[in-house]
Design a protein around this motif. Structure first.
Motif, PDB file in Angstrom:
ATOM      1  N   ALA A 173       0.899  -1.255   0.002  1.00 49.04           N
ATOM      2  CA  ALA A 173       0.020  -0.068  -0.027  1.00 49.04           C
ATOM      3  C   ALA A 173       0.872   1.260   0.138  1.00 49.04           C
ATOM      4  N   LYS A 174       0.096   2.188  -0.404  1.00 41.39           N
ATOM      5  CA  LYS A 174       1.308   3.505  -0.725  1.00 41.39           C
ATOM      6  C   LYS A 174       0.272   4.609  -0.344  1.00 41.39           C
ATOM      7  N   LEU A 175       0.854   5.570   0.426  1.00 39.99           N
ATOM      8  CA  LEU A 175       0.021   6.893   0.917  1.00 39.99           C
ATOM      9  C   LEU A 175       1.039   8.081   0.781  1.00 39.99           C
ATOM     10  N   VAL A 176       0.457   9.191   0.145  1.00 43.33           N
ATOM     11  CA  VAL A 176       0.978  10.528  -0.307  1.00 43.33           C
ATOM     12  C   VAL A 176      -0.038  11.459   0.395  1.00 43.33           C
ATOM     13  N   VAL A 177       0.525  12.368   1.142  1.00 42.23           N
ATOM     14  CA  VAL A 177      -0.102  13.320   1.767  1.00 42.23           C
ATOM     15  C   VAL A 177       0.651  14.713   1.165  1.00 42.23           C
TER      16      VAL A 177
END
Length: 305
Positions: free
Chosen positions: A180-184
């Motif tokens: 999974a990948k999260l970009v904020v």
């Protein structure tokens, strides 16, 4: 909606009229408009104030708008919204809150958004906060976001607050499974005596999961900002957290990044930089005909884009 509510709607959701697709517009504590589609259902909760947004597996190129508008001075509310996003989706969710306070009593919106994202899904989430009005009452917003990312899913979060919010505590928690990948990307500006606190807490639990948390902030006048970012690497993973801030006038900024590797294959990086606008940048723009104030505004606007 009246003219004030339409102005708020444009500011937080970029809408000049009722959008196409699924939407739920909340105004002064009540549902003002709602539409569902074949793939996206919106249902009111029965136990607390809020809605459930259910997106069918395989839904592609669809959007959901759920703006909140407060134009009644002294109104305070707490809202719970849950998003259930099926496997293999590719969707855009536009949220945000606008408060217009023309009175003396504080207006406050607190919201908890929980995201349950299925496998191989892609979600873009845009959240904007905006305040207006010449009343003495405070405009207060305290958003909480909780994200559970399924295997090989991706979530991009754009979180913006650049005007008119007197007090805010912005809390984001995320748990990531395998791949999974999260970009904020956070963009934040405070002025006057405003106070803003941003808190991020990310658990990289799955193999090859990753997170990139970036904050761009400007603090002016006597405002106060606090940035706290925690990334826990609990598997073979990669994580990066960065705060880049401009401080002006008599403002105060604290940046507190924290990274913890609980696995020898966790690769984590943190960066923080706070400083004033360089004099040579202002001088260069002034040679092009801008005043000092205009040069400062141009630099700040470019920094927050």
């Amino acid at each position: 909606m009246d003219s004030i509510q339409k102005e708020l709607l444009e500011a937080v959701a970029g809408l000049h009229e009722i959008p196409a697709g699924a939407y739920n517009i909340r105004a002064n504590g009540e549902s003002a408009a709602r539409n569902t589609t074949a793939n996206i259902d919106i249902v009111s909760k029965t136990d607390v104030s809020g809605i459930d947004i259910k997106i069918k597996a395989g839904t592609k190129k669809e959007s959901v708008h759920i703006p909140v508008l407060l134009s009644q001075s002294g109104l305070e509310e707490m809202v719970y919204n849950d998003f259930y996003i099926g496997d293999d989706c590719d969707v855009v969710i536009v949220a945000g809150c606008g408060i217009h306070n023309g009175g003396d009593a504080a207006s406050r919106h607190d919201g908890i958004h929980r995201f349950f994202v299925g496998k191989n899904a892609h979600v873009k989430y845009v959240e904007k906060h905006y305040g207006s009005g010449d009343g003495k009452g405070e405009r207060i917003m305290n958003p909480q976001t909780e994200v559970d990312l399924g295997e090989n899913s991706e979530m991009e979060m754009e979180m913006v607050q650049i005007k008119g919010v007197d007090s805010t505590v912005r809390t984001t928690k995320a748990s990531l499974k395998k791949g999974a990948k999260l970009v904020v990307i956070e963009r934040l500006m405070t002025h006057g005596n405003q106070r803003a606190e941003s808190k991020f807490d990310v658990d990289l639990n799955g193999v090859d999961s990753s997170a990139n948390i970036i904050s761009r902030a400007v603090a002016r006048d006597n405002s106060v900002q606090i940035f706290k970012s925690v990334i826990n690497g609990n598997a073979k993973c990669s994580g990066h957290t960065e705060c880049d801030a401009i401080i002006m006038d008599n403002a105060n900024i604290s940046a507190i990044p924290e990274i913890t590797a609980n696995n020898p294959d966790a690769a984590l990086i943190h960066e923080a930089a706070i400083g004033k606008i360089a004099g040579e940048q202002i001088i260069k723009l002034m040679t092009l005909g801008l005043t000092e104030k205009e040069a400062e505004e141009e630099i700040v606007n470019g920094f927050l884009k």
